[in-house]
Scaffold this motif. Structure first.
Motif, PDB file in Angstrom:
ATOM      1  N   ALA A 347       0.414  -1.470   0.163  1.00 28.81           N
ATOM      2  CA  ALA A 347       0.380   0.145   0.284  1.00 28.81           C
ATOM      3  C   ALA A 347       0.594   0.775   0.322  1.00 28.81           C
ATOM      4  O   ALA A 347       0.370   2.078  -0.703  1.00 28.81           O
ATOM      5  CB  ALA A 347      -1.327  -0.433   0.996  1.00 28.81           C
ATOM      6  N   ARG A 350       1.685   1.697  -3.425  1.00 35.80           N
ATOM      7  CA  ARG A 350       0.830   1.707  -3.911  1.00 35.80           C
ATOM      8  C   ARG A 350       0.708   3.802  -4.080  1.00 35.80           C
ATOM      9  O   ARG A 350       0.880   5.384  -5.064  1.00 35.80           O
ATOM     10  CB  ARG A 350      -0.277   1.915  -4.555  1.00 35.80           C
ATOM     11  CG  ARG A 350      -0.390   0.666  -4.827  1.00 35.80           C
ATOM     12  CD  ARG A 350       0.162  -0.210  -6.525  1.00 35.80           C
ATOM     13  NE  ARG A 350      -0.515  -1.292  -6.925  1.00 35.80           N
ATOM     14  CZ  ARG A 350      -0.708  -1.702  -6.993  1.00 35.80           C
ATOM     15  NH1 ARG A 350      -2.401  -1.913  -6.806  1.00 35.80           N
ATOM     16  NH2 ARG A 350      -1.073  -2.690  -7.181  1.00 35.80           N
ATOM     17  N   SER A 370      -9.138   4.356   4.191  1.00 36.08           N
ATOM     18  CA  SER A 370      -9.183   3.070   3.896  1.00 36.08           C
ATOM     19  C   SER A 370      -9.108   2.622   5.488  1.00 36.08           C
ATOM     20  O   SER A 370      -9.390   1.903   5.837  1.00 36.08           O
ATOM     21  CB  SER A 370      -7.322   3.154   3.739  1.00 36.08           C
ATOM     22  OG  SER A 370      -7.307   3.800   2.122  1.00 36.08           O
ATOM     23  N   THR A 374     -10.726  -1.057   5.878  1.00 31.00           N
ATOM     24  CA  THR A 374     -10.118  -1.476   6.540  1.00 31.00           C
ATOM     25  C   THR A 374     -10.266  -3.475   7.683  1.00 31.00           C
ATOM     26  O   THR A 374     -11.268  -2.041   8.442  1.00 31.00           O
ATOM     27  CB  THR A 374      -8.448  -1.600   7.005  1.00 31.00           C
ATOM     28  OG1 THR A 374      -7.316  -2.585   6.243  1.00 31.00           O
ATOM     29  CG2 THR A 374      -8.900  -0.878   8.117  1.00 31.00           C
ATOM     30  N   VAL A 381      -3.943  -3.111  -0.203  1.00 30.35           N
ATOM     31  CA  VAL A 381      -3.933  -2.617  -1.092  1.00 30.35           C
ATOM     32  C   VAL A 381      -5.599  -1.956  -1.642  1.00 30.35           C
ATOM     33  O   VAL A 381      -5.722  -1.386  -2.038  1.00 30.35           O
ATOM     34  CB  VAL A 381      -3.151  -2.924  -2.764  1.00 30.35           C
ATOM     35  CG1 VAL A 381      -3.624  -2.614  -3.807  1.00 30.35           C
ATOM     36  CG2 VAL A 381      -1.842  -2.744  -2.246  1.00 30.35           C
ATOM     37  N   ASP A 382      -5.912  -2.950  -1.248  1.00 28.94           N
ATOM     38  CA  ASP A 382      -7.319  -2.996  -1.589  1.00 28.94           C
ATOM     39  C   ASP A 382      -8.202  -2.208  -1.142  1.00 28.94           C
ATOM     40  O   ASP A 382     -10.152  -1.733  -1.226  1.00 28.94           O
ATOM     41  CB  ASP A 382      -8.070  -5.066  -1.073  1.00 28.94           C
ATOM     42  CG  ASP A 382      -7.536  -5.729  -2.454  1.00 28.94           C
ATOM     43  OD1 ASP A 382      -6.952  -5.141  -3.772  1.00 28.94           O
ATOM     44  OD2 ASP A 382      -7.641  -6.991  -2.161  1.00 28.94           O
ATOM     45  N   ASP A 383      -7.427  -1.731   0.444  1.00 28.63           N
ATOM     46  CA  ASP A 383      -8.743  -1.097   0.780  1.00 28.63           C
ATOM     47  C   ASP A 383      -8.046   0.798   0.244  1.00 28.63           C
ATOM     48  O   ASP A 383      -8.998   1.523   0.533  1.00 28.63           O
ATOM     49  CB  ASP A 383      -7.698  -0.891   2.180  1.00 28.63           C
ATOM     50  CG  ASP A 383      -8.076  -1.801   3.146  1.00 28.63           C
ATOM     51  OD1 ASP A 383      -9.045  -2.464   3.098  1.00 28.63           O
ATOM     52  OD2 ASP A 383      -7.186  -2.712   4.065  1.00 28.63           O
ATOM     53  N   GLU A 386      -9.861   3.432  -5.987  1.00 27.62           N
ATOM     54  CA  GLU A 386      -9.981   2.215  -6.857  1.00 27.62           C
ATOM     55  C   GLU A 386      -8.823   3.151  -7.737  1.00 27.62           C
ATOM     56  O   GLU A 386      -8.071   2.616  -8.957  1.00 27.62           O
ATOM     57  CB  GLU A 386     -10.901   1.760  -7.591  1.00 27.62           C
ATOM     58  CG  GLU A 386     -10.760   1.371  -9.105  1.00 27.62           C
ATOM     59  CD  GLU A 386     -10.120   1.626 -10.731  1.00 27.62           C
ATOM     60  OE1 GLU A 386      -9.884   0.738 -10.959  1.00 27.62           O
ATOM     61  OE2 GLU A 386     -10.503   2.926 -10.507  1.00 27.62           O
ATOM     62  N   ARG A 389      -5.461   2.133  -7.039  1.00 26.55           N
ATOM     63  CA  ARG A 389      -5.189   1.043  -6.755  1.00 26.55           C
ATOM     64  C   ARG A 389      -4.718   0.728  -8.373  1.00 26.55           C
ATOM     65  O   ARG A 389      -3.727  -0.291  -8.596  1.00 26.55           O
ATOM     66  CB  ARG A 389      -6.395   0.549  -6.724  1.00 26.55           C
ATOM     67  CG  ARG A 389      -6.328   0.158  -5.199  1.00 26.55           C
ATOM     68  CD  ARG A 389      -7.070  -1.650  -4.991  1.00 26.55           C
ATOM     69  NE  ARG A 389      -8.491  -1.735  -5.631  1.00 26.55           N
ATOM     70  CZ  ARG A 389      -9.279  -1.237  -5.647  1.00 26.55           C
ATOM     71  NH1 ARG A 389      -9.454  -0.474  -4.378  1.00 26.55           N
ATOM     72  NH2 ARG A 389     -10.663  -1.168  -5.925  1.00 26.55           N
TER      73      ARG A 389
END
Length: 452
Positions: A347, A350, A370, A374, A381-383, A386, A389
């Motif tokens: 994260a 990114r 996030s 979370t 990263v998925d938190d 978009e 990401r």
């Protein structure tokens, strides 16, 4: 050298082969035969990454991996195995391995895994360092940042704070212009007096005039009582005019006269009132360009711009992104009562790569989201939103050896001008200085290439 690697295998020929090939790729390699020898070698070499075979007599690679994770948790371990089953993968993950590679493998595959592991380790160290830095910077939360441009900015603000001169704070939206204005007020001799702010883009012209200068009862339809203007309300303190570039052109000469005379007559009134304020203005617009376009008065610009404080965009502040992100994680975790400690290395990568067109305000929003979403101790990263990401760094030139993919010189110039203009947030004066041309030439090129 790319990094220090400890290669562990009970087969001497294998360690020798890996050592030779990795050294050719600029890695600093130490070898050990078996886990017992590897423990001694680890303490001496202090490697960035460990590469170990899975099946070794005595202590296995999995057991050695567990020892590294327990005693040197910041050192990634890559396991090499001839058995690429799902059970092996699960066992490697449970042991704390960073990655595992199945034999036979290409040396380039291992080299790429090592580079990723080294970067992963560096990011973990950076996140840890920034957490520590935050603990020592509690008194400077108003303006967090340790990058060279931020150190220069803090030094400038330290010299400007005691001055009575007007200050023009410039910078893209979201860079913290009001934070700087309040900091100058708090650190200056007027700190015990009012700080009064007005956003010039937030209200129509007749209301701005009434807000600034005040009005008397009956001056216009809704003037049911006398109103003291902000210039007088801020007496002996600081008046902050945000988005001064959006002030209506017809009101600008009135403001200039009031600032020159230090006296104001309320709308509809007949008596002038003296005031004493320090004026701080801010804008995201290029006022020099606005002057050329007859949208801002040059005489008012010089009255406001005695001292200019230019705030850098977040993309120009190096590792400040992660420092600010950790600060926001701490703040929102405390606010929501969630046990979120920081960022995962992925994260953090990114966040570091993203261009941040919305600057600190956008980063704050992303971290607030996030933390809310979370389900982990560290944001993954998925938190992240978009757009972060999916972000990919753009390049000015096509990196290719194929003549069919290369572009002509005019296209290169067009792309570079657009890239510079985007990097400075559309500020044409700054872009012209970076490009080494005057503003008139830049305007012609913008029209030629149809760049808005």
């Amino acid at each position: 050298m790319k990094g220090k690697i400890l290669v562990v295998d009970d087969d001497a020929s294998m360690t020798e082969l890996l050592s030779e090939r990795l050294r050719r790729r600029q890695f600093d390699v130490t070898t050990a035969q078996g886990a017992a020898e590897a423990r001694v070698a680890f303490d001496n070499a202090q490697p960035d990454v460990v590469v170990t075979d899975l099946n070794m007599p005595g202590q296995s690679g999995l057991q050695f991996c567990e020892w590294v994770v327990t005693n040197r948790a910041d050192t990634p371990v890559i396991l090499i195995t001839a058995f690429g089953s799902l059970d092996t993968a699960v066992a490697a993950i449970r042991a704390g391995a960073y990655d595992f590679i199945t034999k036979p493998f290409e040396i380039d595959v291992l080299a790429i895994a090592l580079e990723r592991a080294i970067k992963h380790r560096e990011l973990r160290h950076e996140v840890t360092r920034l957490r520590s830095l935050l603990d020592t910077a509690r008194g400077m939360r108003e303006l967090l940042g340790e990058s060279p441009v931020m150190r220069e900015l803090k030094e400038l603000l330290g010299r400007v704070a005691d001055s009575q001169a007007s200050v023009l704070v410039t910078g893209e939206s979201g860079t913290g212009k009001e934070v700087v204005a309040r900091l100058l007020h708090q650190k200056g001799p007027r700190a015990d007096h009012p700080f009064v702010a007005l956003n010039c883009a937030a209200m129509p012209e007749h209301l701005i005039e009434s807000e600034l200068f005040g009005h008397v009862k009956g001056a216009f339809t809704d003037a049911r009582t006398d109103k003291v203007g902000l210039l007088v309300q801020a007496n002996q303190g600081t008046l902050f005019l945000d988005e001064i570039g959006d002030m209506p052109l017809s009101l600008q000469p009135k403001l200039l006269r009031v600032l020159e005379e230090r006296k104001v007559r309320p709308v509809g009134g007949g008596k002038e009132v003296s005031f004493d304020v320090r004026l701080i203005s801010a804008t995201h617009r290029d006022l020099e360009d606005a002057i050329v376009q007859n949208q801002f008065r040059e005489d008012l610009y010089f009255r406001l711009n005695v001292i200019q404080v230019a705030l850098p965009p977040l993309r120009a502040r190096a590792n400040d992104v992660l420092l600010l992100a950790q600060h926001f994680v701490n703040a929102f975790a405390e606010q929501t009562g969630k046990a979120v400690k920081g960022l995962s290395p992925e994260a953090a990568e990114r966040l570091s790569s993203y261009a941040w067109p919305g600057n600190v305000r956008e980063l704050r929003n992303a971290i607030e989201r996030s933390v809310a979403l979370t389900q982990h101790e560290n944001i993954i990263v998925d938190d992240l939103p978009e757009r972060i990401r999916a972000y990919k760094v753009s390049h000015v030139l096509v990196a290719s050896q194929d003549p069919e993919e290369l572009v002509n010189l005019a296209e290169v110039e067009k792309r570079y001008i657009a890239r510079v203009l985007g990097a400075v947030g559309g500020n044409k004066s700054t872009a012209a200085r970076i490009l080494g041309i005057d503003r008139t030439t830049l305007y012609k090129k913008l029209q030629q290439y149809k760049i808005s």
